[in-house]
Design a protein around this motif. Structure first.
Motif, PDB file in Angstrom:
ATOM      1  N   GLU A  25       0.868  -1.072  -0.062  1.00 10.13           N
ATOM      2  CA  GLU A  25       0.196   0.070  -0.065  1.00 10.13           C
ATOM      3  C   GLU A  25       0.983   1.400  -0.054  1.00 10.13           C
ATOM      4  N   HIS A  26       1.941   1.277   0.697  1.00  7.85           N
ATOM      5  CA  HIS A  26       2.934   2.294   1.010  1.00  7.85           C
ATOM      6  C   HIS A  26       3.665   2.494  -0.610  1.00  7.85           C
ATOM      7  N   ASP A  27       4.035   1.622  -1.224  1.00 12.34           N
ATOM      8  CA  ASP A  27       4.611   1.610  -2.427  1.00 12.34           C
ATOM      9  C   ASP A  27       3.654   2.170  -3.596  1.00 12.34           C
ATOM     10  N   ALA A  28       2.333   1.849  -3.344  1.00 11.39           N
ATOM     11  CA  ALA A  28       1.367   2.087  -4.279  1.00 11.39           C
ATOM     12  C   ALA A  28       1.189   3.881  -4.121  1.00 11.39           C
ATOM     13  N   LYS A  29       1.069   4.379  -2.767  1.00 12.62           N
ATOM     14  CA  LYS A  29       0.856   5.625  -2.470  1.00 12.62           C
ATOM     15  C   LYS A  29       1.948   6.313  -3.015  1.00 12.62           C
ATOM     16  N   VAL A  30       3.201   5.898  -2.842  1.00 12.65           N
ATOM     17  CA  VAL A  30       4.564   6.660  -3.374  1.00 12.65           C
ATOM     18  C   VAL A  30       4.568   7.015  -4.989  1.00 12.65           C
ATOM     19  N   ALA A  31       4.105   5.632  -5.750  1.00 10.57           N
ATOM     20  CA  ALA A  31       4.200   5.784  -6.955  1.00 10.57           C
ATOM     21  C   ALA A  31       2.898   6.623  -7.459  1.00 10.57           C
ATOM     22  N   LEU A  32       1.965   6.667  -6.824  1.00  6.78           N
ATOM     23  CA  LEU A  32       0.684   7.705  -7.193  1.00  6.78           C
ATOM     24  C   LEU A  32       1.025   9.055  -6.974  1.00  6.78           C
ATOM     25  N   GLU A  33       1.910   9.474  -6.041  1.00  7.46           N
ATOM     26  CA  GLU A  33       2.284  10.655  -5.547  1.00  7.46           C
ATOM     27  C   GLU A  33       3.252  11.199  -6.865  1.00  7.46           C
ATOM     28  N   ARG A  34       4.209  10.296  -7.147  1.00  4.76           N
ATOM     29  CA  ARG A  34       5.365  10.759  -8.185  1.00  4.76           C
ATOM     30  C   ARG A  34       4.594  11.139  -9.383  1.00  4.76           C
ATOM     31  N   ALA A  35       3.486  10.010  -9.674  1.00  6.79           N
ATOM     32  CA  ALA A  35       2.855  10.477 -10.990  1.00  6.79           C
ATOM     33  C   ALA A  35       2.088  11.703 -11.110  1.00  6.79           C
ATOM     34  N   THR A  36       1.541  11.912  -9.817  1.00  5.72           N
ATOM     35  CA  THR A  36       0.807  13.177  -9.680  1.00  5.72           C
ATOM     36  C   THR A  36       1.779  14.425  -9.764  1.00  5.72           C
ATOM     37  N   GLN A  37       2.780  14.434  -9.120  1.00  8.17           N
ATOM     38  CA  GLN A  37       3.786  15.462  -9.392  1.00  8.17           C
ATOM     39  C   GLN A  37       4.339  15.481 -10.927  1.00  8.17           C
ATOM     40  N   GLU A  38       4.479  14.545 -11.538  1.00 13.95           N
ATOM     41  CA  GLU A  38       4.982  14.610 -12.946  1.00 13.95           C
ATOM     42  C   GLU A  38       4.014  15.316 -13.839  1.00 13.95           C
ATOM     43  N   ARG A  39       2.736  14.638 -13.591  1.00 17.46           N
ATOM     44  CA  ARG A  39       1.604  15.408 -14.327  1.00 17.46           C
ATOM     45  C   ARG A  39       1.429  16.951 -14.183  1.00 17.46           C
ATOM     46  N   ALA A  84       3.941  18.706 -13.337  1.00 22.27           N
ATOM     47  CA  ALA A  84       5.019  19.437 -13.906  1.00 22.27           C
ATOM     48  C   ALA A  84       4.694  19.499 -15.574  1.00 22.27           C
ATOM     49  N   GLU A  85       4.199  18.807 -16.082  1.00 20.90           N
ATOM     50  CA  GLU A  85       3.833  18.576 -17.432  1.00 20.90           C
ATOM     51  C   GLU A  85       2.899  19.597 -17.770  1.00 20.90           C
ATOM     52  N   ALA A 126       3.573  28.774 -17.531  1.00 20.68           N
ATOM     53  CA  ALA A 126       3.391  29.740 -16.443  1.00 20.68           C
ATOM     54  C   ALA A 126       4.422  29.850 -15.528  1.00 20.68           C
ATOM     55  N   CYS A 127       5.542  28.891 -15.749  1.00 26.90           N
ATOM     56  CA  CYS A 127       6.841  29.021 -14.901  1.00 26.90           C
ATOM     57  C   CYS A 127       8.243  29.601 -15.427  1.00 26.90           C
ATOM     58  N   LYS A 128       8.130  30.518 -16.697  1.00 25.44           N
ATOM     59  CA  LYS A 128       9.186  30.935 -17.168  1.00 25.44           C
ATOM     60  C   LYS A 128       9.282  32.151 -16.125  1.00 25.44           C
ATOM     61  N   LEU A 129      10.651  32.493 -15.442  1.00 31.46           N
ATOM     62  CA  LEU A 129      10.747  33.404 -14.605  1.00 31.46           C
ATOM     63  C   LEU A 129      11.883  33.872 -14.749  1.00 31.46           C
ATOM     64  N   GLU A 181      13.501  16.336  -3.604  1.00 33.66           N
ATOM     65  CA  GLU A 181      13.196  14.879  -3.682  1.00 33.66           C
ATOM     66  C   GLU A 181      12.142  14.892  -4.777  1.00 33.66           C
ATOM     67  N   ASN A 182      11.632  15.976  -5.098  1.00 36.67           N
ATOM     68  CA  ASN A 182      10.219  16.328  -5.926  1.00 36.67           C
ATOM     69  C   ASN A 182      10.301  16.879  -7.121  1.00 36.67           C
ATOM     70  N   PRO A 183      11.611  16.792  -8.111  1.00 28.85           N
ATOM     71  CA  PRO A 183      12.036  17.899  -8.789  1.00 28.85           C
ATOM     72  C   PRO A 183      11.055  18.133  -9.861  1.00 28.85           C
ATOM     73  N   ALA A 184       9.938  17.317 -10.378  1.00 31.10           N
ATOM     74  CA  ALA A 184       8.934  17.574 -11.105  1.00 31.10           C
ATOM     75  C   ALA A 184       8.174  18.802 -11.108  1.00 31.10           C
ATOM     76  N   GLY A 185       8.156  19.419  -9.675  1.00 28.02           N
ATOM     77  CA  GLY A 185       7.254  20.502  -9.570  1.00 28.02           C
ATOM     78  C   GLY A 185       7.925  21.890  -9.753  1.00 28.02           C
ATOM     79  N   VAL A 186       9.328  21.619  -9.856  1.00 24.90           N
ATOM     80  CA  VAL A 186      10.257  22.832  -9.904  1.00 24.90           C
ATOM     81  C   VAL A 186      10.207  23.349 -11.426  1.00 24.90           C
ATOM     82  N   PRO A 187      10.117  24.855 -11.169  1.00 21.58           N
ATOM     83  CA  PRO A 187       9.768  25.330 -12.480  1.00 21.58           C
ATOM     84  C   PRO A 187      10.965  25.909 -13.171  1.00 21.58           C
ATOM     85  N   GLU A 188      10.960  26.051 -14.421  1.00 16.15           N
ATOM     86  CA  GLU A 188      12.287  26.806 -15.453  1.00 16.15           C
ATOM     87  C   GLU A 188      12.581  27.973 -14.765  1.00 16.15           C
ATOM     88  N   THR A 189      13.824  28.617 -14.891  1.00 25.39           N
ATOM     89  CA  THR A 189      14.258  29.668 -14.629  1.00 25.39           C
ATOM     90  C   THR A 189      14.899  30.420 -15.752  1.00 25.39           C
TER      91      THR A 189
END
Length: 117
Positions: A20-34, A36-37, A44-47, A87-95
């Motif tokens: 269950e823990h592994d499934a939650k971690v995989a879901l959170e990573r997929a959510t972060q990647e979506r 970021a996409e 919106a993140c050209k800064l 730990e979650n680089p998918a949410g980091v915007p481009e600068t």
């Protein structure tokens, strides 16, 4: 009917929790990647580096998970936020780097005598 020993039952419950823990971690990573996409797609993140800089995007489940676990003040802690985005680089915007701000020469814009103010 199978014989379940206490040891076997403990192992099985532990395995279920781990799955269950592994499934939650995989879901959170997929959510972060979506997330970021979609941010990249919207552009919106050209800064400009250092000017009102956005640190990143955090999905609501991560926000509440860490807020409930550590207290919501954790999001005000610079070290925590830095580690979170490491730990979650998918949410980091481009600068946008090396952006220049040009200030016009004030001598060209001096008021000339005889003109109305």
């Amino acid at each position: 009917m199978e014989n379940w020993t206490e040891e076997r039952m403990t192992e099985e419950v532990g395995r279920l929790f781990q799955d269950e823990h592994d499934a939650k971690v995989a879901l959170e990573r997929a959510t972060q990647e979506r997330l970021a996409e979609s941010v990249k797609r919207l552009g919106a993140c050209k800064l400009v580096d250092g000017l009102g800089q956005k640190l990143g995007s955090v999905d609501e489940s991560s926000y509440h998970y860490w807020g409930q676990r550590l207290g919501y003040s954790c999001w005000k802690d610079k070290r925590f936020v830095r580690e979170y985005f490491k730990e979650n680089p998918a949410g980091v915007p481009e600068t946008v780097l090396a952006t220049k701000i040009i200030v016009p020469d004030s001598a060209k814009f001096e008021r000339k005598e005889g003109l109305a103010a």
